[in-house]
Design a protein around this motif. Structure first.
Motif, mmCIF file in Angstrom:
data_model
loop_
_atom_site.group_PDB
_atom_site.id
_atom_site.type_symbol
_atom_site.label_atom_id
_atom_site.label_comp_id
_atom_site.label_asym_id
_atom_site.label_seq_id
_atom_site.Cartn_x
_atom_site.Cartn_y
_atom_site.Cartn_z
ATOM 1 N N VAL A 131 0.815 -1.207 0.000
ATOM 2 C CA VAL A 131 0.000 0.000 0.000
ATOM 3 C C VAL A 131 0.853 1.263 0.000
ATOM 4 O O VAL A 131 2.003 1.274 0.439
ATOM 5 C CB VAL A 131 -0.952 0.036 1.220
ATOM 6 N N CYS A 132 0.255 2.321 -0.511
ATOM 7 C CA CYS A 132 0.764 3.678 -0.391
ATOM 8 C C CYS A 132 -0.486 4.551 -0.239
ATOM 9 O O CYS A 132 -1.599 4.021 -0.241
ATOM 10 C CB CYS A 132 1.634 4.059 -1.588
ATOM 11 N N PRO A 133 -0.369 5.852 -0.073
ATOM 12 C CA PRO A 133 -1.567 6.648 0.221
ATOM 13 C C PRO A 133 -2.714 6.502 -0.773
ATOM 14 O O PRO A 133 -3.878 6.543 -0.383
ATOM 15 C CB PRO A 133 -1.032 8.083 0.244
ATOM 16 N N SER A 134 -2.410 6.306 -2.048
ATOM 17 C CA SER A 134 -3.482 6.287 -3.048
ATOM 18 C C SER A 134 -3.669 4.939 -3.733
ATOM 19 O O SER A 134 -4.523 4.813 -4.611
ATOM 20 C CB SER A 134 -3.214 7.355 -4.121
ATOM 21 N N GLN A 135 -2.895 3.922 -3.341
ATOM 22 C CA GLN A 135 -2.960 2.641 -4.039
ATOM 23 C C GLN A 135 -2.847 1.475 -3.071
ATOM 24 O O GLN A 135 -2.270 1.603 -1.990
ATOM 25 C CB GLN A 135 -1.817 2.518 -5.058
ATOM 26 N N ALA A 136 -3.403 0.343 -3.499
ATOM 27 C CA ALA A 136 -3.206 -0.921 -2.783
ATOM 28 C C ALA A 136 -3.072 -2.014 -3.835
ATOM 29 O O ALA A 136 -3.935 -2.160 -4.705
ATOM 30 C CB ALA A 136 -4.373 -1.209 -1.852
ATOM 31 N N TYR A 137 -1.978 -2.760 -3.769
ATOM 32 C CA TYR A 137 -1.728 -3.834 -4.734
ATOM 33 C C TYR A 137 -1.856 -5.177 -4.022
ATOM 34 O O TYR A 137 -1.241 -5.403 -2.974
ATOM 35 C CB TYR A 137 -0.328 -3.707 -5.338
ATOM 36 N N SER A 138 -2.660 -6.067 -4.593
ATOM 37 C CA SER A 138 -2.840 -7.406 -4.048
ATOM 38 C C SER A 138 -1.927 -8.381 -4.779
ATOM 39 O O SER A 138 -2.056 -8.573 -5.994
ATOM 40 C CB SER A 138 -4.301 -7.841 -4.205
ATOM 41 N N ILE A 139 -1.010 -8.995 -4.046
ATOM 42 C CA ILE A 139 -0.120 -9.980 -4.662
ATOM 43 C C ILE A 139 -0.918 -11.192 -5.133
ATOM 44 O O ILE A 139 -0.607 -11.791 -6.166
ATOM 45 C CB ILE A 139 1.007 -10.368 -3.679
ATOM 46 N N LYS A 140 -1.981 -11.533 -4.415
ATOM 47 C CA LYS A 140 -2.818 -12.660 -4.839
ATOM 48 C C LYS A 140 -3.549 -12.331 -6.139
ATOM 49 O O LYS A 140 -3.567 -13.134 -7.074
ATOM 50 C CB LYS A 140 -3.828 -13.011 -3.750
ATOM 51 N N THR A 141 -4.149 -11.144 -6.205
ATOM 52 C CA THR A 141 -4.854 -10.748 -7.425
ATOM 53 C C THR A 141 -3.892 -10.660 -8.603
ATOM 54 O O THR A 141 -4.238 -10.981 -9.741
ATOM 55 C CB THR A 141 -5.557 -9.391 -7.225
ATOM 56 N N GLY A 142 -2.652 -10.249 -8.317
ATOM 57 C CA GLY A 142 -1.636 -10.180 -9.360
ATOM 58 C C GLY A 142 -1.040 -11.535 -9.703
ATOM 59 O O GLY A 142 -0.108 -11.624 -10.500
ATOM 60 N N ARG A 143 -1.580 -12.585 -9.062
ATOM 61 C CA ARG A 143 -1.182 -13.978 -9.318
ATOM 62 C C ARG A 143 0.292 -14.230 -9.024
ATOM 63 O O ARG A 143 0.961 -15.000 -9.713
ATOM 64 C CB ARG A 143 -1.520 -14.380 -10.755
ATOM 65 N N LEU A 144 0.778 -13.552 -7.975
ATOM 66 C CA LEU A 144 2.150 -13.784 -7.529
ATOM 67 C C LEU A 144 2.170 -14.621 -6.253
ATOM 68 O O LEU A 144 3.212 -14.824 -5.657
ATOM 69 C CB LEU A 144 2.863 -12.447 -7.295
ATOM 70 N N LEU A 145 0.987 -15.094 -5.834
ATOM 71 C CA LEU A 145 0.871 -15.946 -4.650
ATOM 72 C C LEU A 145 0.154 -17.225 -5.037
ATOM 73 O O LEU A 145 -0.902 -17.168 -5.654
ATOM 74 C CB LEU A 145 0.078 -15.226 -3.548
#
Length: 226
Positions: free
Chosen positions: A212-226
């Motif tokens: 996360v950062c103030p304006s974003q959240a990245y999901s490693i699962k959604t990005g298929r890296l998990l």
């Protein structure tokens, strides 16, 4: 500048418009002006609101700033800086308790706003863990470690400790990128895979790892890296 009768009337109309039509009826600077009127009751706050937004880029970014940065602006002293910081704390507490009351955490979006507010704007890299029970309800969360501007040292025993203490069956890892870019590094991917592998030994499921950062959240699962 002490507030004049005309500004008192303007402030009253601003409050009336907000109460009647909600936040969508106010521009960003007007909403901030309205908030500041409670912390600076005897001065016109329009120019201060506009300067805050111009200095930090947008409305949301104002609430991401530490007290020392806020106080570099004219008209912002310790009490006003504390007021602005407390608004972020109130928003975080609201989203925290909303997540705790949720029937289940079923997607990254269910906790993204809360964790972004909790650690997204930190100037140091933090690692946070969310512990879930068998019904995927949030039973505990804590910031495990705060590191340097680009690294938070991670020890597996510390990551699993809160999950084991609270009898959690699943967990979500969260860490921030002070750089402002929620993009996983190779080290992030390696750590996620390592923790996922170790989790099975404790009968715990790693649901996701959010960056996360103030304006974003990245999901490693959604990005298929998990």
């Amino acid at each position: 500048m002490n507030i004049s009768d005309s500004h008192i009337g303007h402030r009253a109309r601003l409050r009336e418009r907000f109460l009647k039509n909600g936040r969508s009826s106010l521009a960003d600077y007007e909403l901030l002006e309205l908030l500041l009127s409670y912390a600076i009751p005897r001065k016109d706050t329009k120019l201060i609101a506009k300067e805050l937004i111009a200095t930090f880029g947008n409305f949301a970014a104002v609430f991401d700033q530490p007290a020392e940065k806020l106080q570099t602006l004219s008209g912002i002293g310790p009490s006003v800086a504390t007021f602005l910081i407390s608004i972020r704390a109130v928003m975080t507490r609201y989203l925290e308790q909303k997540a705790e009351r949720a029937d289940a955490i079923s997607s990254p979006e269910d906790v993204a706003d809360f964790v972004r507010l909790a650690i997204g704007a930190s100037q140091r890299e933090c690692l946070m863990v969310l512990c879930l029970n068998a019904a995927n309800r949030l039973v505990h969360h804590e910031i495990l470690v705060e590191g340097t501007v680009d690294q938070a040292p991670v020890y597996p025993r510390e990551i699993f400790r809160p999950a084991l203490l609270h009898n959690a069956t699943a967990m979500i890892l969260v860490h921030n990128h002070p750089s402002g870019r929620a993009i996983p590094s190779e080290q992030d991917q390696y750590m996620t895979q390592r923790i996922d592998s170790l989790a099975s030994e404790f009968n715990i499921v790693l649901h996701d790892h959010l960056i996360v950062c103030p304006s974003q959240a990245y999901s490693i699962k959604t990005g298929r890296l998990l």
